[in-house]
Design an enzyme around this catalytic site. Structure first.
Site, mmCIF file in Angstrom:
data_model
loop_
_atom_site.group_PDB
_atom_site.id
_atom_site.type_symbol
_atom_site.label_atom_id
_atom_site.label_comp_id
_atom_site.label_asym_id
_atom_site.label_seq_id
_atom_site.Cartn_x
_atom_site.Cartn_y
_atom_site.Cartn_z
ATOM 1 N N ASP A 64 0.351 -13.018 -56.157
ATOM 2 C CA ASP A 64 0.533 -13.861 -54.991
ATOM 3 C C ASP A 64 1.621 -13.287 -54.098
ATOM 4 O OD1 ASP A 64 0.230 -16.221 -53.434
ATOM 5 O OD2 ASP A 64 2.141 -16.881 -54.254
ATOM 6 N N THR A 97 -1.114 -15.111 -48.188
ATOM 7 C CA THR A 97 0.273 -14.664 -48.090
ATOM 8 C C THR A 97 0.377 -13.142 -48.050
ATOM 9 O OG1 THR A 97 0.348 -14.990 -50.470
ATOM 10 C CG2 THR A 97 1.324 -16.670 -49.112
ATOM 11 N N THR A 98 -0.489 -12.472 -48.805
ATOM 12 C CA THR A 98 -0.485 -11.016 -48.745
ATOM 13 C C THR A 98 -0.990 -10.576 -47.376
ATOM 14 O OG1 THR A 98 -1.178 -11.131 -51.042
ATOM 15 C CG2 THR A 98 -1.155 -8.973 -50.019
ATOM 16 N N ASP A 394 -3.014 -22.068 -55.264
ATOM 17 C CA ASP A 394 -3.636 -21.491 -54.066
ATOM 18 C C ASP A 394 -4.992 -22.127 -53.823
ATOM 19 O OD1 ASP A 394 -1.509 -19.842 -53.855
ATOM 20 O OD2 ASP A 394 -2.658 -17.982 -53.717
HETATM 21 P P1 ADP Z 1 -3.876 -13.354 -49.979
HETATM 22 O O1 ADP Z 1 -2.577 -13.539 -50.684
HETATM 23 O O2 ADP Z 1 -3.685 -12.856 -48.586
HETATM 24 O O3 ADP Z 1 -4.774 -14.534 -50.069
HETATM 25 P P2 ADP Z 1 -5.699 -12.112 -51.792
HETATM 26 O O4 ADP Z 1 -5.281 -11.132 -52.827
HETATM 27 O O5 ADP Z 1 -6.055 -13.486 -52.225
HETATM 28 O O6 ADP Z 1 -4.571 -12.135 -50.719
HETATM 29 O O7 ADP Z 1 -6.927 -11.461 -51.045
HETATM 30 C C1 ADP Z 1 -7.594 -12.134 -50.033
HETATM 31 C C2 ADP Z 1 -8.594 -11.233 -49.380
HETATM 32 O O8 ADP Z 1 -9.616 -10.867 -50.294
HETATM 33 C C3 ADP Z 1 -9.269 -11.971 -48.246
HETATM 34 O O9 ADP Z 1 -9.320 -11.124 -47.122
HETATM 35 C C4 ADP Z 1 -10.660 -12.247 -48.786
HETATM 36 O O10 ADP Z 1 -11.607 -12.305 -47.761
HETATM 37 C C5 ADP Z 1 -10.883 -11.095 -49.704
HETATM 38 N N1 ADP Z 1 -11.861 -11.416 -50.745
HETATM 39 C C6 ADP Z 1 -11.777 -12.387 -51.678
HETATM 40 N N2 ADP Z 1 -12.867 -12.400 -52.468
HETATM 41 C C7 ADP Z 1 -13.670 -11.401 -52.036
HETATM 42 C C8 ADP Z 1 -14.948 -10.899 -52.450
HETATM 43 N N3 ADP Z 1 -15.618 -11.425 -53.462
HETATM 44 N N4 ADP Z 1 -15.469 -9.856 -51.767
HETATM 45 C C9 ADP Z 1 -14.784 -9.311 -50.747
HETATM 46 N N5 ADP Z 1 -13.588 -9.726 -50.310
HETATM 47 C C10 ADP Z 1 -13.024 -10.760 -50.939
HETATM 48 MG MG MG Z 2 -5.645 -15.375 -51.774
#
Ligand code: ADP
Ligand code: MG
Length: 557
Positions: A64, A97-98, A394
């Site tokens: 996270d 957040t990332t 989250d």
């Molecule tokens: P954050 O902390 O920003 O939420 P995450 O590590 O949760 O970061 O990553 C979120 C990103 O991953 C988003 O841009 C989301 O669209 C993408 N994402 C999540 N699941 C999938 C998936 N199954 N296929 C492609 N992209 C995905």
């Molecule tokens: Mg996320």
């Protein structure tokens, strides 16, 4: 005579450290890019986790962004802004957040060559703000509403959003299992704004699949006295009395001062103490309650007394648990046992004390007012369960947002590519330098799909080319295409249910732009020598001589 002398202006104390101008700005940008590089690899379903351990020996494994940023203990003043936006994204929206840190870092990376070439930061800032507003406008246009669907349909749509959030986490393997659980929990608490109404209890041991949802409250069995084992451990539709008083014999003598003239009177005082406690217990029993919970201690006398009358009791219940029981069962916490009327008693369908792993749990299921839900999390290591809890948090936030705002966009970089294309196209009609700045904003947005590819080990250049082509189709049919995390190609993210609430993106772009503009608008930092030495002393006094040295080492580069 004196008037002839040129007075010397002393503005800042001796030893004050100031740095200004272009080098200062560039060094701030570098610091922010360094921070973004730290979280870069955690983005997306194939993102890596970070293990952070501090000087107290606490170890945290997390994916996270906000958690990592918090634990990093960044000391660079400009880079701290990125920590702040990650935190605010976490509290405002709960996810992304990332994303927000990466975007801010990328905006600055794109700005850096312009700054080095002597572009005035204000020009950049103006264009960035325009681009950000246009992007947000466009997201709102592209967002798809899930309003007006039946509850069942909504349930499955919300579960898709939750699954997307969870897919990037440690518990991603069981995302559907947990997504359903989260949606059920959020729907159970209805429109209640209090997040603490969803309790998460962590019980080490077992597998993730052993986690379960209680439609009500569950908490660990409290400390109990002899006699407890004779109490019944299961009730159907019991009345529940919630107290904030001590049911112990000793309490009276500590609350009063008594002077005796005749030693024989002593017995009457002891009797009075017993009468008082028996009177209290009696009142609890006559209220008709089958379960008595108290914030404060319930002693051995009371425990045995209740056991003899087939009543279950638990003392020293944690405050938030007691409040959640009150909210769930419709009872009110009493500070006296006088006049306990039926209205202040709560109830639930089933009360049970159950074994969960190594712990015993008091579980109140099927609560009438249904304002609370509790998720009991199981799993191996402590760090694992803790990360699972953060991930569920989250997901809970996302489902709540999606319920409230109920518009979603395609994830997997699809929405980012689409906005990027839109801005490129728009920029073509703009004359002057501003065109270049908007283009770099558009280019920065591509960081999301690029990073998703990089983290999954795909060829980012290849995938991005395909995505650009698809999104450039004049018919607009490619607008929903994003990175296909399973094959390394591209796919219709929306059709594959990679969904994110529109608010996550809107907030992320907004916050990232603000942070980038803020950093671009700073052209001087002044370090007050006094505050530095004060800090150094404080750190040294606490036996952490390293503190001051570290601060100096990180400054300007
Ligand atoms: P954050 O902390 O920003 O939420 P995450 O590590 O949760 O970061 O990553 C979120 C990103 O991953 C988003 O841009 C989301 O669209 C993408 N994402 C999540 N699941 C999938 C998936 N199954 N296929 C492609 N992209 C995905
Ligand atoms: Mg996320």
């Amino acid at each position: 005579m004196a008037s002839m002398m040129q007075p010397q202006i002393i503005l800042l104390k001796e030893g004050t450290d100031t740095s200004q101008g272009k080098p200062q700005l560039v060094s701030n940008i570098n610091a922010c890019m360094a921070v973004a590089d730290v979280v870069r690899t955690t983005l997306g379903p194939r993102g890596m986790d970070k293990l952070i351990h501090d000087d107290k020996g606490n170890t945290t494994i997390s994916n996270d962004g906000a958690t990592i940023m918090k634990l990093l203990d960044v000391v660079h003043p400009a880079a701290k802004i990125l920590v702040d936006i990650a935190k605010s994204q976490d509290s405002e929206v709960g996810d992304g957040t990332t994303t927000v840190v990466l975007l801010a870092g990328e905006f600055l990376r794109e700005a850096k060559p312009f700054i080095e070439d002597g572009v005035h930061p204000q020009n950049l800032i103006r264009s960035y703000r325009i681009a950000s507003n246009m992007a947000i406008q466009k997201i709102k246009e592209l967002a798809v509403s899930i309003e007006g669907k039946s509850l069942d349909e909504k349930r499955s749509l919300l579960a898709k959003c939750a699954a997307t959030t969870l897919s990037s986490k440690l518990i991603g393997g069981e995302k559907d299992f947990f997504a359903t659980m989260v949606v059920d929990a959020v729907i159970a608490i209805g429109s209640d704004d209090r997040l603490n109404m969803i309790g998460i209890k962590k019980v080490p041991g077992g597998t993730m699949r052993d986690s379960f949802l209680v439609n009500g409250v569950a908490f660990k069995k409290t400390f109990s006295y002899a006699g407890f084992e004779q109490q019944p451990k299961k009730f159907l539709n019991p009345k529940i009395l919630l107290l904030n008083i001590e049911l112990e014999l000793k309490s009276e003598k500590e609350n009063a001062e008594i002077r005796l003239s005749d030693p024989l009177q002593y017995q009457s005082i002891v009797d009075a103490e017993w009468n008082i406690i028996y009177d209290k217990l009696d009142k609890c029993v006559t209220s008709g309650a089958k379960i008595v919970l108290s914030r404060l201690a319930i002693g051995d006398l009371a425990t045995q007394y209740f056991a003899d009358r087939d009543i279950f009791c638990a003392g020293r219940v944690a405050e938030d648990d007691l409040h959640r029981v009150a909210a769930a069962t419709g009872g009110t916490v009493q500070t006296s046992v006088n006049n306990v009327i039926d209205e202040v008693l709560g109830t639930c369908e089933i009360f049970e004390e159950k074994q969960v792993g190594n712990e015993r749990f008091n579980i109140f299921n099927g609560c009438p007012s249904g304002q609370t839900a509790t998720i009991v999390l199981r799993g191996g290591a402590d760090q694992f369960i803790e990360e699972a809890e953060r991930s569920l948090h989250d997901a809970i936030m996302i489902v709540r947002r999606a319920m409230k705002n109920s518009t979603v966009v395609a994830g997997g970089g699809a929405i980012d590519m689409e906005i990027s294309r839109y801005l490129w196209q728009h920029a073509r009609n703009i004359a002057g330098k501003s065109q270049l700045f908007i283009n770099s904003f558009a280019k920065a947005l591509e960081v999301i799909p690029r990073q998703l590819c990089d983290n999954a080990g795909f060829d980012a250049t290849d995938v991005l080319n395909k995505l650009r082509q698809k999104h450039a189709l004049p018919s607009g049919e490619g607008a929903l295409y994003g990175v296909d995390i399973n094959t390394g190609g591209i796919c219709d993210s929306f059709a594959n249910f990679v969904w994110e609430p529109a608010l996550v993106k809107v907030n992320a772009i907004n916050a990232a732009t603000e942070a980038a503009c803020l950093i671009l608008s700073v052209d001087e930092t002044v370090k007050n020598p006094k505050s530095e030495s004060a800090q150094g002393e404080a750190a040294g006094g606490m036996g952490r001589g390293r503190g001051a040295g570290r601060g100096r080492g990180m400054r300007r580069r």
